[in-house]
Design an enzyme around this catalytic site. Sequence first.
Site, PDB file in Angstrom:
ATOM      1  N   GLU A   1       0.855  -1.186   0.000  1.00 36.60           N
ATOM      2  CA  GLU A   1       0.000   0.000   0.000  1.00 36.60           C
ATOM      3  C   GLU A   1       0.888   1.233   0.000  1.00 36.60           C
ATOM      4  O   GLU A   1       2.094   1.124   0.284  1.00 36.60           O
ATOM      5  CB  GLU A   1      -0.862   0.010   1.263  1.00 36.60           C
ATOM      6  N   PRO A   2       0.309   2.418  -0.242  1.00 33.53           N
ATOM      7  CA  PRO A   2       1.133   3.627  -0.222  1.00 33.53           C
ATOM      8  C   PRO A   2       1.970   3.732   1.060  1.00 33.53           C
ATOM      9  O   PRO A   2       3.103   4.204   1.031  1.00 33.53           O
ATOM     10  CB  PRO A   2       0.106   4.748  -0.324  1.00 33.53           C
TER      11      PRO A   2
ATOM     12  N   GLY B   1       4.552  -1.148   2.693  1.00 29.11           N
ATOM     13  CA  GLY B   1       5.284  -2.024   1.780  1.00 29.11           C
ATOM     14  C   GLY B   1       6.081  -2.999   2.615  1.00 29.11           C
ATOM     15  O   GLY B   1       5.712  -4.168   2.777  1.00 29.11           O
TER      16      GLY B   1
ATOM     17  N   TRP C   1       1.715  -0.577  -6.644  1.00 29.38           N
ATOM     18  CA  TRP C   1       2.796  -1.324  -7.319  1.00 29.38           C
ATOM     19  C   TRP C   1       2.432  -2.800  -7.505  1.00 29.38           C
ATOM     20  O   TRP C   1       3.234  -3.679  -7.213  1.00 29.38           O
ATOM     21  CB  TRP C   1       4.107  -1.231  -6.515  1.00 29.38           C
TER      22      TRP C   1
ATOM     23  N   THR D   1       2.061  -6.012  -9.389  1.00 27.95           N
ATOM     24  CA  THR D   1       2.488  -6.719 -10.607  1.00 27.95           C
ATOM     25  C   THR D   1       1.285  -7.463 -11.186  1.00 27.95           C
ATOM     26  O   THR D   1       0.503  -8.059 -10.435  1.00 27.95           O
ATOM     27  CB  THR D   1       3.605  -7.729 -10.252  1.00 27.95           C
TER      28      THR D   1
ATOM     29  N   ILE E   1      32.082  -4.091 -19.190  1.00 29.93           N
ATOM     30  CA  ILE E   1      32.862  -4.907 -20.142  1.00 29.93           C
ATOM     31  C   ILE E   1      32.501  -4.538 -21.583  1.00 29.93           C
ATOM     32  O   ILE E   1      33.366  -4.495 -22.459  1.00 29.93           O
ATOM     33  CB  ILE E   1      32.637  -6.421 -19.853  1.00 29.93           C
TER      34      ILE E   1
ATOM     35  N   GLU F   1       8.963  -7.997  -3.209  1.00 26.80           N
ATOM     36  CA  GLU F   1       8.850  -9.186  -2.344  1.00 26.80           C
ATOM     37  C   GLU F   1       9.806  -9.104  -1.156  1.00 26.80           C
ATOM     38  O   GLU F   1      10.430 -10.088  -0.748  1.00 26.80           O
ATOM     39  CB  GLU F   1       9.015 -10.465  -3.168  1.00 26.80           C
TER      40      GLU F   1
ATOM     41  N   SER G   1      16.060  -5.747   0.302  1.00 29.94           N
ATOM     42  CA  SER G   1      17.220  -6.480   0.844  1.00 29.94           C
ATOM     43  C   SER G   1      17.270  -6.316   2.366  1.00 29.94           C
ATOM     44  O   SER G   1      17.654  -7.239   3.095  1.00 29.94           O
ATOM     45  CB  SER G   1      18.514  -5.949   0.222  1.00 29.94           C
TER      46      SER G   1
HETATM   47  N1  CAA Z   1       7.370 -16.650   7.629  1.00 25.74           N
HETATM   48  C1  CAA Z   1       6.281 -17.061   8.306  1.00 25.74           C
HETATM   49  N2  CAA Z   1       5.678 -16.321   9.244  1.00 25.74           N
HETATM   50  C2  CAA Z   1       6.199 -15.114   9.503  1.00 25.74           C
HETATM   51  C3  CAA Z   1       7.328 -14.604   8.839  1.00 25.74           C
HETATM   52  C4  CAA Z   1       7.929 -15.440   7.867  1.00 25.74           C
HETATM   53  N3  CAA Z   1       8.996 -15.053   7.155  1.00 25.74           N
HETATM   54  N4  CAA Z   1       7.602 -13.366   9.313  1.00 25.74           N
HETATM   55  C5  CAA Z   1       6.674 -13.101  10.241  1.00 25.74           C
HETATM   56  N5  CAA Z   1       5.823 -14.155  10.361  1.00 25.74           N
HETATM   57  C6  CAA Z   1       4.673 -14.289  11.257  1.00 25.74           C
HETATM   58  C7  CAA Z   1       5.118 -14.328  12.703  1.00 25.74           C
HETATM   59  O1  CAA Z   1       5.413 -15.634  13.110  1.00 25.74           O
HETATM   60  C8  CAA Z   1       3.915 -13.759  13.427  1.00 25.74           C
HETATM   61  O2  CAA Z   1       2.904 -14.752  13.473  1.00 25.74           O
HETATM   62  P1  CAA Z   1       2.196 -15.189  14.879  1.00 25.74           P
HETATM   63  O3  CAA Z   1       1.697 -13.938  15.515  1.00 25.74           O
HETATM   64  O4  CAA Z   1       1.139 -16.139  14.448  1.00 25.74           O
HETATM   65  O5  CAA Z   1       3.290 -15.808  15.678  1.00 25.74           O
HETATM   66  C9  CAA Z   1       3.401 -12.718  12.441  1.00 25.74           C
HETATM   67  O6  CAA Z   1       3.871 -13.107  11.160  1.00 25.74           O
HETATM   68  C10 CAA Z   1       3.848 -11.315  12.768  1.00 25.74           C
HETATM   69  O7  CAA Z   1       5.249 -11.347  12.851  1.00 25.74           O
HETATM   70  P2  CAA Z   1       6.135 -10.120  13.283  1.00 25.74           P
HETATM   71  O8  CAA Z   1       5.651  -9.552  14.588  1.00 25.74           O
HETATM   72  O9  CAA Z   1       7.538 -10.568  13.189  1.00 25.74           O
HETATM   73  O10 CAA Z   1       5.805  -9.030  12.148  1.00 25.74           O
HETATM   74  P3  CAA Z   1       6.524  -7.678  11.807  1.00 25.74           P
HETATM   75  O11 CAA Z   1       5.498  -6.618  11.737  1.00 25.74           O
HETATM   76  O12 CAA Z   1       7.712  -7.459  12.683  1.00 25.74           O
HETATM   77  O13 CAA Z   1       6.983  -7.914  10.265  1.00 25.74           O
HETATM   78  C11 CAA Z   1       8.355  -8.616   8.466  1.00 25.74           C
HETATM   79  C12 CAA Z   1       7.792  -8.932   9.843  1.00 25.74           C
HETATM   80  C13 CAA Z   1       9.290  -9.774   8.160  1.00 25.74           C
HETATM   81  C14 CAA Z   1       9.135  -7.331   8.409  1.00 25.74           C
HETATM   82  C15 CAA Z   1       7.179  -8.589   7.442  1.00 25.74           C
HETATM   83  O14 CAA Z   1       6.374  -7.459   7.630  1.00 25.74           O
HETATM   84  C16 CAA Z   1       7.627  -8.604   5.993  1.00 25.74           C
HETATM   85  O15 CAA Z   1       7.972  -9.671   5.469  1.00 25.74           O
HETATM   86  N6  CAA Z   1       7.576  -7.447   5.308  1.00 25.74           N
HETATM   87  C17 CAA Z   1       7.892  -7.381   3.877  1.00 25.74           C
HETATM   88  C18 CAA Z   1       6.666  -7.627   3.078  1.00 25.74           C
HETATM   89  C19 CAA Z   1       6.957  -7.787   1.627  1.00 25.74           C
HETATM   90  O16 CAA Z   1       7.699  -8.675   1.228  1.00 25.74           O
HETATM   91  N7  CAA Z   1       6.324  -6.943   0.804  1.00 25.74           N
HETATM   92  C20 CAA Z   1       6.443  -7.072  -0.628  1.00 25.74           C
HETATM   93  C21 CAA Z   1       5.086  -7.070  -1.263  1.00 25.74           C
HETATM   94  S1  CAA Z   1       4.666  -8.336  -2.392  1.00 25.74           S
HETATM   95  C22 CAA Z   1       5.434  -7.999  -3.860  1.00 25.74           C
HETATM   96  O17 CAA Z   1       6.367  -7.264  -3.938  1.00 25.74           O
HETATM   97  C23 CAA Z   1       4.899  -8.749  -5.017  1.00 25.74           C
HETATM   98  C24 CAA Z   1       5.338  -8.269  -6.358  1.00 25.74           C
HETATM   99  O18 CAA Z   1       4.848  -7.297  -6.888  1.00 25.74           O
HETATM  100  C25 CAA Z   1       6.333  -9.043  -7.144  1.00 25.74           C
END
Ligand code: CAA
Length: 379
Positions: A127-128, A131, A156, A158, A337, A363, A366
């Site tokens: 969302e705005p 992300g 954004w 895809t 290159i 997704e 980094s």
């Molecule tokens: N795998 C499984 N579960 C996970 C997880 C993982 N990698 N990371 C967190 N969780 C679960 C936790 O276990 C927790 O679950 P429970 O409450 O049931 O125990 C819950 O999620 C919340 O976890 P956190 O308190 O750790 O959450 P957080 O707010 O600190 O956020 C984060 C964790 C890893 C930063 C997460 O927000 C994240 O991955 N953010 C990035 C999101 C992303 O990838 N966005 C890209 C959008 S999609 C896209 O880009 C598609 C495209 O166009 C190509």
Amino acid sequence: MDFNLSEEQLMIQQAARDFAQNELLPEVIERDREQKFPTEQVKKMGEMGLLGMMVDPKYGGAGMDSVSYVLAMEEIAKIDASAAVVMSVNNSLVCAGLEKYASEEQKVKYLTPLASGQVIGAFALSEPEAGSDATSQKTTAEDKGDYYLLNGVKNWITNGGTASYYIVIAQTDPEKKHKGINAFIVERGWEGFEIGPKEDKLGIRGSDTHSLLFNNVKVPKENRIGEDGFGFNFAMAVLNGGRIGIASQALGIASGAYEMALKYAKTRKAFKTEIINHQAIAFKLADMATQITAARMLCFKAAVDKDAGKDISEIGAMAKLYSSQVAMDTTIEAVQIHGGYGYVKEYHVERLMRDAKITQIYEGTSEIQKIVISRSISK
Ligand code: CAA
């Protein structure tokens, strides 16, 4: 540990390589320049089984393993990273999520046309203002009894303008924070669902990226995925697998640029010899080859672990973090290159350099991958 590919995996790799050469290469520069979606090519990818590669054939998929998916993604991304992201989103974020977590009715109605490539799907989380911080969803899904009322904006996305079905993440109960988030299947054309303008992007310009606007969209209860409040865990689980797809896309971008740079270095002469005979060039190619091999091993390990049913959050994040860095470094050096030729469109490497950058952003940036890895290793 067997590092040999099976007959079937080699066949899939060759089929994807031939398809990329014959069908994607011819107009890839024009599609990039004009931001043109590869409609015909994506249709053919569906017919080849590349859009639902790992889905059970009973739901229209090709029933292949995840290593085959890595191999095919690399070959497609070498030539056209835009077609590769369409493939990655449909396979990893849409089909994989539905196959694992959707109801039988949802699988028959939505997964089957998606996995067989009759239609494509999109995954709408960002969302705005949400992300990386994915729990801060502002899109709301108010529970109205037999349906949810969806309101908000996604950014954004895809396949945003070309998808038929969208997996949309929204907040139902803000007091419950991430436990109040749900995931829904939303159909294109539903009243109140509007597709915003197409983004004008630096790279992956052949892919189709839009914002999505939801204004009082009625989503039937049966279109929620899983139990009430499962949406955030669903999104995280799906993204873990999705990172293998983007890592493989990054790997393909890197190996495509490397192969072109190697070929060029063997033929281009400067100072009375082919430039590969100058250590300044040969050492760059040696670094590229080493890093690409390491990235490929990480992708394979993540794929094998996924098929073994292991937790792939850490290894998937490692594969994406490393492969995307390799894609960026390799494409920059491939342009170097090629010298002046590298800076013009005809030689492809400038496009791959622009395409590489997104693999460090979507997704999970980094920095997000490092959060995932560091949390996992410090458990
Ligand atoms: N795998 C499984 N579960 C996970 C997880 C993982 N990698 N990371 C967190 N969780 C679960 C936790 O276990 C927790 O679950 P429970 O409450 O049931 O125990 C819950 O999620 C919340 O976890 P956190 O308190 O750790 O959450 P957080 O707010 O600190 O956020 C984060 C964790 C890893 C930063 C997460 O927000 C994240 O991955 N953010 C990035 C999101 C992303 O990838 N966005 C890209 C959008 S999609 C896209 O880009 C598609 C495209 O166009 C190509």
